[in-house]
Design a protein around this motif. Structure first.
Motif: not given
Length: 256
Positions: A227-240
């Protein structure tokens, strides 16, 4: 309950704000949601101030959320202090010296870790069985440290101490391993060795693991989720599957 239904660690609507110089609270986590199943190894990236360390502190119990819920094995841990979670959670910090006591021997460091995680009597770690268990664990490193269990931790290099901290964190089968840039303070070669050891132990003991890193090569190489976070939120998410397709360049673009 089937394996697919089982959730080892679940964060629901977690929010945490801090008051800085201004009167207006600054959100570090903003209605943050995360579910990690058994054997998930999550890598977390993001710029400074995105909430990564706050996330680990809240999972570990060093910080209490303003709102939301934390479940471990479907039990509510939201208001439990860090010492009440020590049997469930182990943590590795960036500073290689923070995980071991310099003045104590290698064996006594393992003993202290066992006492912390089990909350039992002080006789833990005094017997031959415990010494042999420590030696077996140390032999994994291939550094000959199993023959130096009475040497003080201060005599070890930073990489050796970080490796020992990893061994101590996984020896008592805690369910969750939190790693806050564990290789960032090490030289490149030692960094690779420590991360390789972490990956080996996570797989061997089938742990849930969370790694915070600024090393994008490590972000691509390790873990089954990202996951990539910005400002306390997940902005991108990648599964396997999506993670396997990722390149360092693509991750780098996310920081620009």
């Amino acid at each position: 309950m089937s394996h697919s239904e089982f959730k080892m660690l679940e964060l629901t609507n977690i929010s945490k704000s801090f008051t800085s110089g201004s009167a207006q609270p600054v959100p570090a986590l903003d209605h943050f949601n995360l579910k990690l199943e058994k054997e998930d190894f999550l890598v977390v990236i993001g710029p400074n101030g995105s909430g990564k360390s706050t996330l680990l502190n809240i999972i570990a119990g060093n910080l209490m959320p303003d709102s939301g819920k934390i479940l471990i094995d479907r039990k509510d841990f939201t208001r439990k202090q860090d010492y009440q979670r020590s049997g469930q959670i182990s943590r590795i910090f960036q500073n290689p010296l923070s995980g071991t006591s310099s003045e104590l021997s290698i064996l006594d460091n393992f003993r202290l870790a066992a006492i912390r995680s089990r909350s039992k009597g002080l006789k833990i770690g005094t017997g031959t069985q415990f010494r042999n268990k420590v030696k077996d664990h140390l032999s994994i490193l291939g550094l000959g440290l199993e023959e130096k269990i009475h040497s003080p931790a201060a005599a070890l290099s930073g990489g050796q101490r970080q490796a020992i901290t990893l061994l101590m964190a996984t020896m008592d089968r805690s369910k969750i391993l939190l790693m806050d840039e564990p290789a960032a303070a090490l030289d490149p070669k030692t960094s690779e060795q420590v991360m390789g050891l972490a990956d080996q132990l996570i797989k061997e003991f089938r742990l849930v693991a969370i790694l915070i890193t600024h090393n994008l090569r490590h972000a691509c190489s390790f873990g089954n989720r990202l996951i990539r976070m910005e400002a306390g939120k997940i902005v991108s998410e990648y599964d396997q599957n999506a993670k396997k397709q990722l390149s360092i360049n693509e991750l780098q673009e996310g920081f620009v």
